[in-house]
Write an enzyme that holds these catalytic residues in place. Structure first.
Site, PDB file in Angstrom:
ATOM      1  N   ALA A  46     -12.818   1.511   3.724  1.00 37.64           N
ATOM      2  CA  ALA A  46     -12.974   0.540   2.632  1.00 37.64           C
ATOM      3  C   ALA A  46     -12.263  -0.759   2.978  1.00 37.64           C
ATOM      4  O   ALA A  46     -11.263  -0.765   3.691  1.00 37.64           O
ATOM      5  CB  ALA A  46     -12.394   1.095   1.328  1.00 37.64           C
ATOM      6  N   THR A  87      -9.240   4.668  -5.719  1.00 37.51           N
ATOM      7  CA  THR A  87      -7.969   4.051  -6.107  1.00 37.51           C
ATOM      8  C   THR A  87      -7.782   4.095  -7.612  1.00 37.51           C
ATOM      9  O   THR A  87      -8.765   4.135  -8.374  1.00 37.51           O
ATOM     10  CB  THR A  87      -7.933   2.582  -5.628  1.00 37.51           C
ATOM     11  OG1 THR A  87      -6.806   1.909  -6.202  1.00 37.51           O
ATOM     12  CG2 THR A  87      -9.194   1.844  -6.066  1.00 37.51           C
ATOM     13  N   ASP A  88      -6.529   4.053  -8.049  1.00 34.46           N
ATOM     14  CA  ASP A  88      -6.261   3.978  -9.485  1.00 34.46           C
ATOM     15  C   ASP A  88      -6.639   2.622 -10.065  1.00 34.46           C
ATOM     16  O   ASP A  88      -6.740   2.467 -11.286  1.00 34.46           O
ATOM     17  CB  ASP A  88      -4.790   4.290  -9.778  1.00 34.46           C
ATOM     18  CG  ASP A  88      -3.810   3.373  -9.059  1.00 34.46           C
ATOM     19  OD1 ASP A  88      -4.253   2.491  -8.287  1.00 34.46           O
ATOM     20  OD2 ASP A  88      -2.593   3.545  -9.242  1.00 34.46           O
ATOM     21  N   GLU A  89      -6.892   1.641  -9.217  1.00 40.80           N
ATOM     22  CA  GLU A  89      -7.195   0.294  -9.697  1.00 40.80           C
ATOM     23  C   GLU A  89      -8.551   0.205 -10.405  1.00 40.80           C
ATOM     24  O   GLU A  89      -8.819  -0.776 -11.099  1.00 40.80           O
ATOM     25  CB  GLU A  89      -7.108  -0.698  -8.542  1.00 40.80           C
ATOM     26  CG  GLU A  89      -5.693  -0.817  -8.000  1.00 40.80           C
ATOM     27  CD  GLU A  89      -5.593  -1.712  -6.791  1.00 40.80           C
ATOM     28  OE1 GLU A  89      -5.853  -2.922  -6.938  1.00 40.80           O
ATOM     29  OE2 GLU A  89      -5.255  -1.213  -5.704  1.00 40.80           O
ATOM     30  N   TYR A 114     -12.328  -6.280  -5.540  1.00 40.99           N
ATOM     31  CA  TYR A 114     -11.992  -5.040  -4.836  1.00 40.99           C
ATOM     32  C   TYR A 114     -12.134  -3.826  -5.739  1.00 40.99           C
ATOM     33  O   TYR A 114     -12.857  -2.866  -5.414  1.00 40.99           O
ATOM     34  CB  TYR A 114     -10.568  -5.105  -4.275  1.00 40.99           C
ATOM     35  CG  TYR A 114     -10.006  -3.742  -3.949  1.00 40.99           C
ATOM     36  CD1 TYR A 114     -10.637  -2.914  -3.012  1.00 40.99           C
ATOM     37  CD2 TYR A 114      -8.863  -3.265  -4.580  1.00 40.99           C
ATOM     38  CE1 TYR A 114     -10.142  -1.650  -2.723  1.00 40.99           C
ATOM     39  CE2 TYR A 114      -8.371  -2.001  -4.297  1.00 40.99           C
ATOM     40  CZ  TYR A 114      -9.012  -1.198  -3.373  1.00 40.99           C
ATOM     41  OH  TYR A 114      -8.524   0.054  -3.096  1.00 40.99           O
ATOM     42  N   LYS A 118     -14.837  -0.625  -5.663  1.00 40.01           N
ATOM     43  CA  LYS A 118     -14.446   0.785  -5.575  1.00 40.01           C
ATOM     44  C   LYS A 118     -14.974   1.559  -6.783  1.00 40.01           C
ATOM     45  O   LYS A 118     -15.408   2.716  -6.649  1.00 40.01           O
ATOM     46  CB  LYS A 118     -12.935   0.916  -5.466  1.00 40.01           C
ATOM     47  CG  LYS A 118     -12.352   0.457  -4.137  1.00 40.01           C
ATOM     48  CD  LYS A 118     -12.922   1.236  -2.954  1.00 40.01           C
ATOM     49  CE  LYS A 118     -12.459   2.682  -2.960  1.00 40.01           C
ATOM     50  NZ  LYS A 118     -12.986   3.422  -1.768  1.00 40.01           N
ATOM     51  N   ASN A 144      -0.125   3.352  -1.881  1.00 35.88           N
ATOM     52  CA  ASN A 144       0.481   4.022  -0.732  1.00 35.88           C
ATOM     53  C   ASN A 144       1.526   3.142  -0.058  1.00 35.88           C
ATOM     54  O   ASN A 144       1.448   1.915  -0.098  1.00 35.88           O
ATOM     55  CB  ASN A 144      -0.586   4.360   0.304  1.00 35.88           C
ATOM     56  CG  ASN A 144      -1.407   5.593  -0.028  1.00 35.88           C
ATOM     57  OD1 ASN A 144      -1.763   6.361   0.835  1.00 35.88           O
ATOM     58  ND2 ASN A 144      -1.724   5.779  -1.307  1.00 35.88           N
ATOM     59  N   LYS A 153       0.025  -5.765   3.270  1.00 36.29           N
ATOM     60  CA  LYS A 153       0.361  -4.982   2.088  1.00 36.29           C
ATOM     61  C   LYS A 153       1.791  -5.284   1.632  1.00 36.29           C
ATOM     62  O   LYS A 153       2.655  -5.688   2.422  1.00 36.29           O
ATOM     63  CB  LYS A 153       0.201  -3.486   2.376  1.00 36.29           C
ATOM     64  CG  LYS A 153      -1.215  -3.089   2.782  1.00 36.29           C
ATOM     65  CD  LYS A 153      -2.210  -3.350   1.679  1.00 36.29           C
ATOM     66  CE  LYS A 153      -3.591  -2.806   2.033  1.00 36.29           C
ATOM     67  NZ  LYS A 153      -4.575  -3.054   0.978  1.00 36.29           N
TER      68      LYS A 153
END
Length: 305
Positions: A46, A87-89, A114, A118, A144, A153
């Site tokens: 991704a 992802t939790d997003e 993004y 997802k 993460n 990141k």
């Protein structure tokens, strides 16, 4: 092999255990050549960085939506098991004082290109499960951290800035809360889902690691021998989610998984040591990453003015 890939990450791995195929998951021919050679596909691939998605949404749609579609069609036609990493997003964000956390039934409310891409890929997987009966599971994981993470990141960017003698930078007021999990714990959770997960189910992966960005940066600074306020404030990014929080009780209670890295300070200390000892891994891409941030920030200032 995009800008975020690094061949050095494979050094030390027994070549008999890994076959590296350099290609594009949007490549129908290649995907359909590879998928039937395997018992399962774990779809980690991704575009992932929110900042980049604000400046180049198209690549996120290509990789995350079209790429997922190609994998789904391949596993459908060849009857191969799929696990889809998300992802939790996709759930948007929570208020700082909200007692709730994200669960498997939380409605989707993405707030960036993004997270929207997802969320779209998740919905595709769920539709292929229902419409075509493919054998697939999904997981939505919190933020993460750990070794081998690209320097764009949040945590490795702060660590490598300090290692280079620069002052770290913090968005907005630093109150944004993220639910941190070590990458090794994420991987062990995925392994457990592959072993015992129920087809069609979604599992949330988290380690109860909620901390706001200012506290995390202060902890990194202290662990590296600097004062907790030795950083620079920068303008907040557009659509910056306030708080993420994962309820991973289903994964823990039904599949018996538990995180091993439950002490964030200890995990950060080990992560700092890894970046200190592996400068040759991250240094070549550091200057390019910081220049990209500089250009993006200048563009945002021009738009704002």
């Amino acid at each position: 092999m995009t800008y975020a890939a690094n061949r050095q990450s494979l050094s030390g791995i027994d070549p008999k255990r890994v076959d590296l195929v350099v290609g594009d998951i949007c490549d129908y021919v290649l995907v359909n050549e590879l998928v039937p050679q395997h018992d399962a596909v774990v779809h980690f691939a991704a575009e992932t960085h929110n900042d980049n998605s604000l400046h180049d949404p198209r690549s996120f749609l290509n990789s995350n939506v079209v790429g997922t579609f190609e994998l789904l069609e391949a596993v459908r036609h060849h009857e191969v098991r799929l696990h889809h990493i998300s992802t939790d997003e996709v759930y948007g964000d929570l208020e700082l004082d909200d007692p709730q956390r994200f669960t498997e039934s939380t409605p989707y409310k993405p707030s960036s290109p993004y997270s929207a891409s997802k969320a779209s890929s998740d919905l595709l997987v769920k539709a292929w499960v229902r419409s075509f009966g493919i054998e697939a599971t999904l997981s939505n994981c919190s933020n993460n951290y750990g070794p081998f993470q690209h320097v764009e990141k949040f945590i490795p960017r702060q660590i490598t800035n300090i290692l280079e003698g620069q002052r770290p930078k913090l968005y907005g007021n630093g109150a944004n809360v993220r639910d941190w999990i070590h990458a090794s714990d994420h991987s062990s959770a995925v392994q457990r889902i592959l072993q015992a997960g129920e087809a069609g189910r979604t599992y949330l992966i988290g380690a109860d690691g909620e901390r706001n960005n200012r506290d995390v940066l202060g902890l990194i600074l202290n662990l590296m021998g600097r004062e907790a306020d030795d950083f620079e404030w920068v303008a907040d990014r557009a659509g910056h989610d306030l708080r993420y929080a994962i309820d991973s009780s289903v994964l823990r209670e039904e599949l018996g998984w538990a995180p091993q890295y439950t002490d964030l300070e200890n995990g950060l200390e080990q992560t700092i040591a890894w970046y200190r000892e592996h400068r040759s891994w991250w240094e070549p891409g550091k200057a390019q990453t910081e220049e990209r941030y500089r250009v993006q920030l200048a563009a945002e200032v021009r738009v704002a003015s």
